[in-house]
Design a protein around this motif. Structure first.
Motif, PDB file in Angstrom:
ATOM      1  N   LEU A  68       0.820  -1.210   0.000  1.00  0.00           N
ATOM      2  CA  LEU A  68       0.000   0.000   0.000  1.00  0.00           C
ATOM      3  C   LEU A  68       0.852   1.257   0.000  1.00  0.00           C
ATOM      4  CD1 LEU A  68      -2.893  -0.977   2.440  1.00  0.00           C
ATOM      5  CD2 LEU A  68      -2.983  -0.761  -0.056  1.00  0.00           C
ATOM      6  N   SER A  69       2.013   1.199   0.646  1.00  0.00           N
ATOM      7  CA  SER A  69       2.928   2.339   0.609  1.00  0.00           C
ATOM      8  C   SER A  69       3.415   2.592  -0.810  1.00  0.00           C
ATOM      9  CB  SER A  69       4.112   2.076   1.541  1.00  0.00           C
ATOM     10  OG  SER A  69       5.064   3.111   1.443  1.00  0.00           O
ATOM     11  N   GLU A  70       3.754   1.507  -1.514  1.00  0.00           N
ATOM     12  CA  GLU A  70       4.180   1.653  -2.909  1.00  0.00           C
ATOM     13  C   GLU A  70       3.040   2.195  -3.761  1.00  0.00           C
ATOM     14  OE1 GLU A  70       5.899  -1.124  -6.589  1.00  0.00           O
ATOM     15  OE2 GLU A  70       5.666  -1.981  -4.571  1.00  0.00           O
ATOM     16  N   TRP A  71       1.819   1.721  -3.498  1.00  0.00           N
ATOM     17  CA  TRP A  71       0.661   2.208  -4.256  1.00  0.00           C
ATOM     18  C   TRP A  71       0.440   3.699  -3.999  1.00  0.00           C
ATOM     19  CZ3 TRP A  71      -2.860  -0.132  -7.593  1.00  0.00           C
ATOM     20  CH2 TRP A  71      -3.997   0.606  -7.876  1.00  0.00           C
ATOM     21  N   LEU A 172      -8.480  -5.135  -6.110  1.00  0.00           N
ATOM     22  CA  LEU A 172      -9.425  -4.466  -5.216  1.00  0.00           C
ATOM     23  C   LEU A 172      -9.119  -2.988  -5.056  1.00  0.00           C
ATOM     24  CD1 LEU A 172      -9.660  -7.236  -2.462  1.00  0.00           C
ATOM     25  CD2 LEU A 172     -11.397  -6.667  -4.169  1.00  0.00           C
ATOM     26  N   ARG A 173      -7.839  -2.649  -4.996  1.00  0.00           N
ATOM     27  CA  ARG A 173      -7.465  -1.238  -4.751  1.00  0.00           C
ATOM     28  C   ARG A 173      -7.851  -0.350  -5.912  1.00  0.00           C
ATOM     29  NH1 ARG A 173      -7.611   2.721  -2.738  1.00  0.00           N
ATOM     30  NH2 ARG A 173      -6.057   3.917  -1.543  1.00  0.00           N
ATOM     31  N   HIS A 174      -7.897  -0.916  -7.111  1.00  0.00           N
ATOM     32  CA  HIS A 174      -8.336  -0.151  -8.276  1.00  0.00           C
ATOM     33  C   HIS A 174      -9.817   0.211  -8.166  1.00  0.00           C
ATOM     34  CE1 HIS A 174      -5.173   0.383 -11.203  1.00  0.00           C
ATOM     35  NE2 HIS A 174      -4.752  -0.862 -11.027  1.00  0.00           N
ATOM     36  N   ARG A 175     -10.549  -0.545  -7.378  1.00  0.00           N
ATOM     37  CA  ARG A 175     -12.003  -0.425  -7.370  1.00  0.00           C
ATOM     38  C   ARG A 175     -12.592   0.095  -6.070  1.00  0.00           C
ATOM     39  NH1 ARG A 175     -10.111  -3.953 -10.705  1.00  0.00           N
ATOM     40  NH2 ARG A 175     -11.192  -4.493 -12.643  1.00  0.00           N
ATOM     41  N   ALA A 227      -3.257  -3.448   8.386  1.00  0.00           N
ATOM     42  CA  ALA A 227      -2.445  -2.524   7.598  1.00  0.00           C
ATOM     43  C   ALA A 227      -3.299  -1.641   6.700  1.00  0.00           C
ATOM     44  CB  ALA A 227      -1.435  -3.306   6.756  1.00  0.00           C
ATOM     45  N   ALA A 228      -4.394  -2.195   6.173  1.00  0.00           N
ATOM     46  CA  ALA A 228      -5.266  -1.399   5.303  1.00  0.00           C
ATOM     47  C   ALA A 228      -6.105  -0.413   6.105  1.00  0.00           C
ATOM     48  CB  ALA A 228      -6.169  -2.328   4.491  1.00  0.00           C
TER      49      ALA A 228
END
Length: 653
Positions: A68-71, A172-175, A227-228
């Motif tokens: 998630l940090s990279e995202w 999932l993160r895209h959506r 983490a999320a």
């Protein structure tokens, strides 16, 4: 064990590089010490196996935080880079371990080489946990040498997670937002926990549920959800004194709950699989969140020796302790007082872990090894490179292949821990030669295949005689030697009549004495870890194919690995209908279902006393005739077991 986790807050929209969290090293140290203590002597810490679940929560948290940090920083995730980092972090030390274990087994434990032939590729492909599930392998060893790579099941679960979770996270993160991602991860954890509770069967060996990736994913997914939901970079570096005290007290209470779980939640306890493991996972998540918070001082408490030292080397400690323990069993492999041998085992584990950490893990993890390799490649002639690669790769690979090629074949498995193999130990008759063939056939006592393996009374080295994985055919093999005479009249002692003995590892442990005393008149169909239901299914196969009609007596020894319930006994009564004599052994085992099994057997035999005889093995099995596990008969116990069976067979209805 792994690098990172909490951020340095910069005030910008995007997080800075994640900083080290030494407190998690201390938590890892606690986890690996718990696992080692459990494997050294399960009575030291009955719930020590839950250290693996602590690792799972930490892994789920760190991996998700990094992704998630990279995202957040780049709006994308490089899967190739992620998987490359995981491979560089985990595989070199594993490869060294696999090679070393193969060589050591070839030198000191050839009984384990047959199992290594299949466990080795499963470990390299990170699917060992599924092999253990499908082979009905028990996690808790009772006697004999367990598989030397059994502990790598947890690495398989984690690698499957490393493969699938980043793909799911990107999708999932895209959506959706991080909040919804956290809810989905938490929902997945709850589903895994519910599935574990649903598949767990009280009174049976829970190993299949424990090894299963689907039922053991809750810890990983709880870490992902944490983490999320609360990314490290969103944690304030300073909070009000009251909030900090609440945070630290919550972490301390959760840490105490973890310690209580490690001390109290036994592997066979039903509560473990119906809420206990989930409680430990949630408590671990609370501790992780507390340690990750920059305002908390709990991390400083955990970041103390020897926990920090063990945490930094937790991967190597985990890799090496199990094969070292199983190659140096007190009394079995190394003589002397148990406590002295245990000190030696721990010392060897610490030394191996330090060497692996310093000379394998760290160079590969920091890129030093790959840098030096590229430098050497650029400055060395191609001929020298080829020679060095042959020496470093080809020669060890050839040595491992040669060792495994000399291992026992698939029909010669080593007798392992309880639940180690689903195959039965079947003692068929050798084929008759010359005129005896016709005699055997006309007598209705057909011959089976030749068996060239002679069982040895030492359970530590003895091999199974013949593996029978297929159902019995209509041409049974009820004897170990040719017995061409027809069915004997009533005046002949019962011990001379064909006997089918069907049971679990207790029967298997007594089989050398049975075979020696009743040679020519007994078929032993014993499976390590056999459940009551599977034993009855096996008996049903004998009946369905007509093989059961060839036996005058049937001996049953089931109930050690799971409860023998009234409904099971009713099924048994139907299956042995028409068999003149049925002998049942009751259960001697310090397990919660033993009393249920014994009461069922006593009541059932009493109701069918005309056909059935009960042997009170529970009273006869004193410590002097048992192996240290308190369940399986030693050489003297096997002789006693045989005498009890012969006496029961002679007691005619």
């Amino acid at each position: 064990m792994t690098l990172t986790a909490a951020p340095v807050t910069t005030g910008k929209a995007r997080p800075a590089k994640l900083r080290q969290l030494p407190g998690l090293d201390g938590l890892r140290g606690l986890a690996v010490i718990a696992v080692i203590a459990f494997h050294l002597r399960s009575s030291l810490l009955p719930g020590g196996y839950l250290g693996v679940d602590i690792f799972f929560v930490i892994s789920g948290y760190l991996i998700t935080a990094l992704l998630l940090s990279e995202w957040a920083a780049t709006s994308k995730i490089s899967l190739a880079a992620f998987w490359r980092r995981r491979a560089r972090r985990l595989f070199p030390a594993l490869a060294v371990l696999l090679a070393a274990v193969t060589v050591l087994a070839g030198l000191f434990a050839r009984d384990s080489l047959g199992r290594l032939q299949t466990d080795l590729p499963a470990s390299m492909l990170y699917v060992l946990n599924w092999r253990l599930v499908f082979q009905h392998q028990s996690y808790v060893a009772s006697f004999g040498r367990p598989p030397l790579l059994q502990h790598l099941w947890s690495l398989s679960v984690e690698e499957q997670f490393y493969l699938l979770w980043p793909l799911a996270l990107i999708f999932l993160r895209h959506r959706m937002s991080r909040g919804r991602l956290a809810l989905i991860a938490a929902g997945g954890a709850a589903l895994s926990a519910v599935l574990m509770g649903a598949l767990y069967q009280p009174g049976s060996d829970p190993s299949g549920v424990y090894f299963n990736s689907a039922t053991h994913a809750e810890g990983l997914l709880i870490g992902c959800a944490l983490a999320a939901a609360v990314p490290p970079w969103q944690m304030a570096s300073s909070v009000a004194p009251g909030a900090r005290r609440l945070l630290e007290r919550s972490g301390a209470v959760a840490l105490a709950a973890i310690v209580a779980g490690l001390a109290l939640f036994g592997f066979r306890s039903g509560f473990t699989y119906r809420g206990g493991m989930l409680l430990v996972d949630v408590a671990t998540a609370v501790v992780v969140a507390t340690v990750a918070h920059p305002a908390s001082r709990l991390g400083d408490t955990l970041n103390r020796q020897p926990l920090r030292w063990a945490g930094l080397r937790s991967y190597s400690l985990y890799l090496w302790h199990w094969p070292i323990f199983e190659l140096t069993r007190p009394g079995a492999d190394i003589p002397g007082p148990t406590w002295i041998v245990d000190v030696l085992r721990i010392a060897l584990t610490l030394a191996a872990a330090e060497l692996s950490y310093r000379y394998v893990e760290q160079p590969w993890r920091r890129g030093r090894f790959s840098f030096e390799l590229r430098l050497w490649w650029a400055s060395t002639s191609r001929r020298a490179v080829a020679g060095a690669l042959a020496g470093a790769v080809v020669v060890p690979l050839a040595a491992v292949t040669a060792i495994l090629a000399t291992a026992p074949g698939p029909n010669e498995p080593a007798i392992l821990a309880e639940g180690a193999t689903p195959a039965a130990r079947h003692l068929p008759a050798p084929p008759p030669e010359g005129p005896s063939a016709a005699g055997a056939s006309s007598a209705g006592v057909p011959a089976g295949p030749v068996d060239s393996t002679t069982p040895k009374p030492d359970l530590r080295a003895r091999r199974a005689v013949t593996v029978a994985t297929a159902p019995p055919t209509t041409t049974p093999a009820p004897t170990t030697t040719v017995a061409p005479a027809p069915a004997p009249p009533a005046a002949v002692p019962a011990s001379a009549e064909p006997v089918l003995a069907l049971g679990d590892s207790v029967l298997l442990a007594a089989s050398p004495a049975l075979d020696a005393s009743l040679s020519g008149h007994i078929t032993i169909d014993a499976q390590v870890g056999r459940q009551v239901t599977t034993g009855l299914q096996r008996l049903a196969q004998y009946r369905a194919t007509g093989a059961l009609s060839h036996y005058h007596s049937v001996m049953i020894d089931l109930g050690t690995n799971g409860a023998f319930r009234p409904r099971d006994f009713q099924q048994l009564v139907q299956l042995v209908a028409g068999v003149p004599r049925v002998v049942l052994f009751d259960v001697h085992a310090a397990r919660p279902w033993a009393a249920t099994s014994n009461s069922t057997l006593a009541a059932g035999v009493q109701a069918h006393s005309g056909q059935m005889e009960l042997v009170d093995w529970n009273s006869a099995a004193t410590p002097a005739v048992l192996y240290p596990d308190g369940i399986h008969p030693n050489d003297a116990g096997a002789q006693l077991y045989t005498r009890l069976l012969k006496t029961a067979l002679a007691a005619r209805p």
